[in-house]
Design a protein around this motif. Structure first.
Motif, PDB file in Angstrom:
ATOM      1  N   UNK A  12       4.123  -2.825   3.451  1.00 40.02           N
ATOM      2  CA  UNK A  12       4.115  -4.127   2.804  1.00 40.02           C
ATOM      3  C   UNK A  12       3.668  -5.160   3.831  1.00 40.02           C
ATOM      4  N   UNK A  13       2.668  -5.961   3.453  1.00 38.03           N
ATOM      5  CA  UNK A  13       2.137  -6.993   4.354  1.00 38.03           C
ATOM      6  C   UNK A  13       2.003  -8.305   3.592  1.00 38.03           C
ATOM      7  N   UNK A  21      15.182   6.106  -4.688  1.00 39.92           N
ATOM      8  CA  UNK A  21      15.432   5.959  -3.250  1.00 39.92           C
ATOM      9  C   UNK A  21      14.678   4.755  -2.700  1.00 39.92           C
ATOM     10  N   UNK A  22      13.393   4.632  -3.048  1.00 42.25           N
ATOM     11  CA  UNK A  22      12.581   3.511  -2.558  1.00 42.25           C
ATOM     12  C   UNK A  22      13.143   2.184  -3.072  1.00 42.25           C
ATOM     13  N   UNK A  23      13.540   2.139  -4.314  1.00 39.94           N
ATOM     14  CA  UNK A  23      14.130   0.927  -4.886  1.00 39.94           C
ATOM     15  C   UNK A  23      15.405   0.533  -4.145  1.00 39.94           C
ATOM     16  N   UNK A  24      16.272   1.510  -3.905  1.00 41.56           N
ATOM     17  CA  UNK A  24      17.539   1.241  -3.212  1.00 41.56           C
ATOM     18  C   UNK A  24      17.303   0.796  -1.766  1.00 41.56           C
ATOM     19  N   UNK A  25      16.368   1.441  -1.080  1.00 44.08           N
ATOM     20  CA  UNK A  25      16.102   1.100   0.320  1.00 44.08           C
ATOM     21  C   UNK A  25      15.586  -0.329   0.437  1.00 44.08           C
ATOM     22  N   UNK A  27       0.853  -1.189   0.000  1.00 39.92           N
ATOM     23  CA  UNK A  27       0.000   0.000   0.000  1.00 39.92           C
ATOM     24  C   UNK A  27       0.887   1.237   0.000  1.00 39.92           C
ATOM     25  N   UNK A  28       0.606   2.165  -0.919  1.00 41.69           N
ATOM     26  CA  UNK A  28       1.381   3.407  -1.011  1.00 41.69           C
ATOM     27  C   UNK A  28       0.440   4.580  -0.753  1.00 41.69           C
ATOM     28  N   UNK A  74      13.957  -5.090  -5.168  1.00 38.32           N
ATOM     29  CA  UNK A  74      13.759  -3.635  -5.298  1.00 38.32           C
ATOM     30  C   UNK A  74      12.306  -3.311  -5.638  1.00 38.32           C
ATOM     31  N   UNK A  75      11.723  -2.387  -4.894  1.00 36.07           N
ATOM     32  CA  UNK A  75      10.358  -1.950  -5.159  1.00 36.07           C
ATOM     33  C   UNK A  75      10.408  -0.782  -6.127  1.00 36.07           C
TER      34      UNK A  75
END
Length: 163
Positions: A73-74, A123-127, A47-48, A135-136
């Motif tokens: 994320x669940x 940033x989200x992909x790297x985290x 969920x974003x 990677x998201x």
């Protein structure tokens, strides 16, 4: 068509936007799956949530535009368990010129976040990758729709408050 002084009318000056800087104001990544030893083999439910804000800076024609992401994320089990949580406040400093005052707010809340989005996605992909997950890669966001939904939500809450 000539103006009265004989000069041709000047075409309107196009809007001008420049990113002067950008930075992470706040970042939190909680790897709940690792903390609680949760094993998941299925595709997670992600969920974003997005919130936008803009503020005038002291310098003329400069604005801070803030994009706030909350990504949860669940597991997709009968009793979903959290896998990870990302909270990110990302700020862009913009120089904006030649935008009429009545169009400035939508410009700041639609066009500026659109310029910041590729950086947020990275940033989200790297985290998520560095946190031990695939990677998201966030899908493109329709900032116009987000803006319209926020206007509708505010109008509805104002109606409720006035009633």
């Amino acid at each position: 068509m000539a103006e009265e002084n004989g000069a041709a009318p000047q075409p309107p000056t196009p809007p001008r936007m420049q990113i002067l800087g950008q930075f992470i104001r706040d970042l939190s990544f909680e790897n709940i799956a690792a903390q609680k030893s949760i094993q998941t083999q299925t595709q997670p439910d992600i969920q974003v949530q997005v919130a936008l804000d803009a503020r005038k800076r002291e310098q003329e024609n400069q604005f801070d535009v803030i994009v706030k992401l909350k990504i949860e994320s669940k597991t997709k089990d009968e009793t979903p368990q959290p896998i990870f949580l990302i909270e990110l406040d990302y700020v862009g400093i913009f120089q904006v010129e030649n935008v009429p005052q009545e169009q400035l707010h939508p410009f700041l809340m639609i066009e500026c976040p659109r310029m910041l989005f590729p950086f947020l996605r990275r940033i989200v992909s790297d985290i998520t990758r560095d946190g031990g997950f695939p990677p998201l890669n966030l899908e493109n966001m329709d900032f116009l729709a987000i803006y319209r939904n926020e206007l509708a939500r505010r109008a509805e809450s104002k109606k409720t408050a006035d009633a």
